[in-house]
Design a protein around this motif. Structure first.
Motif, PDB file in Angstrom:
ATOM      1  N   ALA A  78     -35.425 -38.315 -17.439  1.00 45.64           N
ATOM      2  CA  ALA A  78     -36.285 -38.214 -15.903  1.00 45.64           C
ATOM      3  C   ALA A  78     -36.999 -36.795 -15.980  1.00 45.64           C
ATOM      4  N   ALA A  79     -37.105 -35.944 -16.604  1.00 51.84           N
ATOM      5  CA  ALA A  79     -37.963 -34.602 -17.215  1.00 51.84           C
ATOM      6  C   ALA A  79     -38.895 -35.098 -17.417  1.00 51.84           C
ATOM      7  N   LEU A  80     -39.000 -36.098 -18.239  1.00 50.76           N
ATOM      8  CA  LEU A  80     -40.001 -36.698 -19.225  1.00 50.76           C
ATOM      9  C   LEU A  80     -40.529 -37.489 -18.381  1.00 50.76           C
ATOM     10  N   LEU A  81     -40.261 -38.856 -17.177  1.00 48.35           N
ATOM     11  CA  LEU A  81     -40.601 -38.673 -16.177  1.00 48.35           C
ATOM     12  C   LEU A  81     -41.857 -38.338 -15.017  1.00 48.35           C
ATOM     13  N   HIS A  82     -41.209 -36.957 -15.267  1.00 50.58           N
ATOM     14  CA  HIS A  82     -41.552 -36.052 -13.898  1.00 50.58           C
ATOM     15  C   HIS A  82     -42.983 -35.335 -14.492  1.00 50.58           C
ATOM     16  N   ARG A  83     -43.014 -35.447 -16.228  1.00 51.82           N
ATOM     17  CA  ARG A  83     -43.961 -34.187 -17.325  1.00 51.82           C
ATOM     18  C   ARG A  83     -45.155 -35.361 -17.529  1.00 51.82           C
ATOM     19  N   LEU A  84     -45.261 -37.106 -17.028  1.00 52.50           N
ATOM     20  CA  LEU A  84     -46.170 -37.709 -18.322  1.00 52.50           C
ATOM     21  C   LEU A  84     -47.162 -37.755 -17.182  1.00 52.50           C
ATOM     22  N   PRO A  85     -47.029 -37.687 -15.717  1.00 51.40           N
ATOM     23  CA  PRO A  85     -48.653 -38.152 -15.047  1.00 51.40           C
ATOM     24  C   PRO A  85     -49.443 -36.178 -15.095  1.00 51.40           C
ATOM     25  N   SER A  86     -48.814 -35.625 -16.134  1.00 53.94           N
ATOM     26  CA  SER A  86     -49.578 -34.388 -16.448  1.00 53.94           C
ATOM     27  C   SER A  86     -50.323 -34.359 -17.848  1.00 53.94           C
ATOM     28  N   LEU A  87     -49.623 -35.216 -18.660  1.00 57.76           N
ATOM     29  CA  LEU A  87     -50.562 -36.140 -20.604  1.00 57.76           C
ATOM     30  C   LEU A  87     -51.807 -36.778 -20.039  1.00 57.76           C
ATOM     31  N   LEU A  88     -51.792 -37.960 -19.052  1.00 56.56           N
ATOM     32  CA  LEU A  88     -53.140 -38.220 -18.982  1.00 56.56           C
ATOM     33  C   LEU A  88     -54.141 -38.450 -17.869  1.00 56.56           C
ATOM     34  N   ARG A  89     -54.763 -39.035 -18.405  1.00 54.80           N
ATOM     35  CA  ARG A  89     -55.947 -38.281 -17.546  1.00 54.80           C
ATOM     36  C   ARG A  89     -56.113 -39.693 -16.803  1.00 54.80           C
ATOM     37  N   PRO A  90     -56.772 -39.468 -15.223  1.00 60.18           N
ATOM     38  CA  PRO A  90     -56.842 -40.515 -13.803  1.00 60.18           C
ATOM     39  C   PRO A  90     -57.564 -41.632 -14.507  1.00 60.18           C
ATOM     40  N   GLY A  91     -56.565 -42.876 -14.301  1.00 58.97           N
ATOM     41  CA  GLY A  91     -57.212 -44.080 -14.957  1.00 58.97           C
ATOM     42  C   GLY A  91     -56.493 -44.222 -16.371  1.00 58.97           C
ATOM     43  N   GLY A  92     -55.554 -43.159 -17.461  1.00 58.35           N
ATOM     44  CA  GLY A  92     -55.331 -43.105 -18.680  1.00 58.35           C
ATOM     45  C   GLY A  92     -53.806 -44.532 -18.314  1.00 58.35           C
ATOM     46  N   GLN A  93     -53.783 -44.930 -19.199  1.00 59.51           N
ATOM     47  CA  GLN A  93     -52.651 -45.865 -19.120  1.00 59.51           C
ATOM     48  C   GLN A  93     -51.201 -44.898 -20.126  1.00 59.51           C
ATOM     49  N   LEU A  94     -50.078 -45.586 -19.802  1.00 52.76           N
ATOM     50  CA  LEU A  94     -48.895 -45.309 -20.227  1.00 52.76           C
ATOM     51  C   LEU A  94     -48.268 -46.631 -20.458  1.00 52.76           C
ATOM     52  N   LEU A  95     -47.277 -46.717 -22.032  1.00 51.81           N
ATOM     53  CA  LEU A  95     -46.716 -47.697 -21.921  1.00 51.81           C
ATOM     54  C   LEU A  95     -45.252 -47.047 -22.803  1.00 51.81           C
ATOM     55  N   LEU A  96     -44.080 -47.565 -21.795  1.00 54.99           N
ATOM     56  CA  LEU A  96     -42.854 -47.256 -22.043  1.00 54.99           C
ATOM     57  C   LEU A  96     -41.924 -48.791 -22.101  1.00 54.99           C
ATOM     58  N   THR A  97     -41.262 -48.558 -23.425  1.00 53.53           N
ATOM     59  CA  THR A  97     -40.237 -48.799 -23.569  1.00 53.53           C
ATOM     60  C   THR A  97     -38.816 -48.338 -24.163  1.00 53.53           C
ATOM     61  N   SER A  98     -38.351 -49.437 -23.380  1.00 56.19           N
ATOM     62  CA  SER A  98     -36.937 -49.335 -23.107  1.00 56.19           C
ATOM     63  C   SER A  98     -35.574 -50.351 -23.344  1.00 56.19           C
ATOM     64  N   PRO A  99     -34.611 -49.951 -25.041  1.00 56.40           N
ATOM     65  CA  PRO A  99     -33.518 -51.172 -24.002  1.00 56.40           C
ATOM     66  C   PRO A  99     -32.656 -49.959 -22.666  1.00 56.40           C
ATOM     67  N   TYR A 100     -33.005 -49.121 -22.874  1.00 56.01           N
ATOM     68  CA  TYR A 100     -31.572 -48.531 -21.801  1.00 56.01           C
ATOM     69  C   TYR A 100     -30.150 -48.634 -22.367  1.00 56.01           C
ATOM     70  N   THR A 101     -29.993 -48.307 -23.791  1.00 56.19           N
ATOM     71  CA  THR A 101     -28.978 -48.121 -23.843  1.00 56.19           C
ATOM     72  C   THR A 101     -28.210 -46.810 -23.626  1.00 56.19           C
TER      73      THR A 101
END
Length: 225
Positions: A133-156
């Motif tokens: 969750a800490a990573l997900l909260h931080r992700l907005p600060s790493l991208l410019r407005p309009g920037g794209q984020l791709l996440l993949t996970s098998p949730y293991t």
């Protein structure tokens, strides 16, 4: 030495080629990969991006990535059966731009970056973190407005990586709840892959992939009535 179906091979390449909406990104974007391992996705990103930063906390992975970057090829043993191995040569694919790639040994939860990026890839990383969750909260600060984020996970979710009280279960719903204030969900799909254990054993995995676009600066989610 890979007998896996062709459509399931090259997962890092398919993330880059199939995952982003390239036509909606600016020319010569800057890219960040979190959990880059030996750098295959970073090299694929270098075909289209003017700058690629790959972060990982494994010295062994980054040592191999940098050696490949410098020499153009490396030889490594691959498992065959029992303790038998065979040497195999891995080379940079044609057309990649290794000079555009920078590898950093760093923790994705605390690294300091000098500028936001146009696109960000975090493939099969979330369930290997002590605090996803800490990573997900931080992700907005790493991208410019309009920037794209791709996440993949098998949730293991496993306690050896993530304390049980920090598991995001169910993963799909938790990610959407945490990202939706700052991101718009563009697409959700399954991105299959196979992991080779040895010459006659492969693991089939079915990670969920989600593509997001960062909302404009100053966006505030509407208040609930």
């Amino acid at each position: 030495p890979n007998a896996a179906p062709a459509e399931l091979a090259d997962f890092p390449v398919r993330c880059v080629r199939e995952g982003f909406r390239w036509e909606e990104l600016p020319p010569d974007p800057a890219a960040l990969e979190l959990g880059c391992a030996v750098g295959r996705s970073c090299y694929e990103l270098s075909r289209r991006c003017r700058r690629v930063v790959g972060l990982d906390r494994s010295e062994a992975f980054l040592r191999a990535a940098r050696l490949l970057q410098k020499a153009g090829s490396i030889r490594c043993p691959v498992p065959l059966e029992g303790d038998r191995t065979a040497p195999w040569e891995f080379s940079l694919p044609r057309g990649v731009r290794p000079e555009r790639v920078e590898f950093r040994l760093d923790d994705v939860l605390s690294t300091a970056l000098d500028e936001p990026f146009d696109l960000l890839l975090a493939a099969n990383l979330l369930d290997r973190l002590p605090d996803p969750a800490a990573l997900l909260h931080r992700l907005p600060s790493l991208l410019r407005p309009g920037g794209q984020l791709l996440l993949t996970s098998p949730y293991t979710w496993l306690p050896e990586y993530t304390p049980r009280e920090r598991w995001l279960v169910p993963g799909s719903e938790a990610i959407e709840r945490l990202l939706s204030p700052s991101f718009t969900l563009l697409r959700r799909w399954n991105l299959s892959l196979v992991l080779r254990e040895h010459a006659r054993k492969f693991q089939w995995c079915l990670p969920e992939a989600t593509l997001w676009r960062k909302k404009p600066t100053g966006f505030r989610p509407p208040k609930k009535s």
